[in-house]
Design an enzyme around this catalytic site. Sequence first.
Site, PDB file in Angstrom:
ATOM      1  N   CYS A 138       0.821  -1.494  -0.320  1.00 32.44           N
ATOM      2  CA  CYS A 138       0.049   0.200  -0.055  1.00 32.44           C
ATOM      3  C   CYS A 138       0.767   1.646  -0.008  1.00 32.44           C
ATOM      4  O   CYS A 138       0.286   2.519  -0.058  1.00 32.44           O
ATOM      5  CB  CYS A 138      -0.385  -0.182   1.097  1.00 32.44           C
ATOM      6  N   HIS A 159      -8.846   3.867  -2.524  1.00 32.86           N
ATOM      7  CA  HIS A 159      -7.468   3.407  -1.802  1.00 32.86           C
ATOM      8  C   HIS A 159      -6.840   2.381  -3.448  1.00 32.86           C
ATOM      9  O   HIS A 159      -6.539   1.639  -3.097  1.00 32.86           O
ATOM     10  CB  HIS A 159      -7.451   2.297  -0.556  1.00 32.86           C
ATOM     11  N   CYS A 202       0.519   2.384   6.308  1.00 34.01           N
ATOM     12  CA  CYS A 202       0.840   1.569   6.910  1.00 34.01           C
ATOM     13  C   CYS A 202       0.623   0.012   5.611  1.00 34.01           C
ATOM     14  O   CYS A 202       0.180   0.673   4.556  1.00 34.01           O
ATOM     15  CB  CYS A 202      -0.154   0.767   7.861  1.00 34.01           C
TER      16      CYS A 202
END
Length: 403
Positions: free
Chosen positions: A91, A359, A389
Amino acid sequence: MTDAYIFDAVRTPRGRGKNTGSLHEITALSLATQVLETIKSRNGLPEGAVDDVVLGVVSPVGEQGSVIARTAVINAGLGETTGGVQINRFCASGLEAVNMAAAKVISGEAELAIGGGVESMSRVPMGSDGGAWPTDPAIALKAYFVPQGISADLIATKYGFSRADVDAYAVESHKRAARAWAEGRFKNSVLRVKDQLGVTILDRDETVRPSTDMQSLGALEPSFKAQGEMMPGFDAVIMQRYPEVEEVNHVHHAGNSSGIVDGSAGVLIGTLEMGKRLGLKPRAKIKAMASIGSEPSIMLTGPEFVTAKALKKAGMAVGDIDIYELNEAFAAVVLRMMQALDIPHDKMNVNGGAIAMGHPLGATGAMILGTVLDELERTGKSTALATLCVGAGMGTATIIERV
């Protein structure tokens, strides 16, 4: 060694990551190309001016494979002498790509570089690249592998966040994102995505729901409860690693977790001297960068630790940062960072986040850095920190200072 400056940051709007989403017909190559073309045209960059392009891609297979960064460079007309490389830090890939581009400038390898990312989640589904971590018992057992949603629910359980807490955070994310769009806060950075005929097909984030409230979220069932409680289930795995937890409270669902979307982003970084030669005005200076590993089973607590590392490298304290931007992978992730570092909510994700806007895995890090830069300029504030994160337990952070 020299300083690295940000001259520009652009992104696409985020399109719903389904075959019914507005960007489904647009390939990852086209998304990345349109970002690079926009950076090139609005900064008047001559061919060959950019030394290298680094793009984050979390599923670098199929249409997103074969070093899509280099393919997009050629397609966007940046020049055949401009290199391209794709990287994957789950991510945080988009922010890691920006940091790598900045590191090239700082080290003297490049005078001008672009860092960013792309992910077409409607066309190349999450997990398409496979990998040993979740599937090979040799590592899955050693790492106490569980899906990220279980980790998010563990964070909520371990640090005392209720279903009402995470839902309330999600409601606020949608409110802030809707306000930001209504007030034109993204207008300088979001490009219009066009189809092959040049027709605009999306010009704003597609998943923001201003009407979201506690009642509508309260009707949603927890997304990870079945995975956790089946026999044998992932709750049993995570409680082996965290025996102090007697039972996992499953509070996350589709409404308080990040949305699956398509999108791309890019950040133009270079030396002050190169900027002067090209007539570019610096907008911010990269003040510090950091990446860390963290415990892989709880997985999502990395932001607090990488933030501490980046602040130490910059000689700063938590209170010295004017605005924080943390990717809203799950509501509890942001609540935990604010709790751990005593960051007030009015300094965190002031224009909403991925719960509202989505996202696009490989691109999000570059997107949030551009968002927080725009906010510094809008408010006249000085410093910002962006962080995410990361799967398997990691964290990446970048501190910028407005020029």
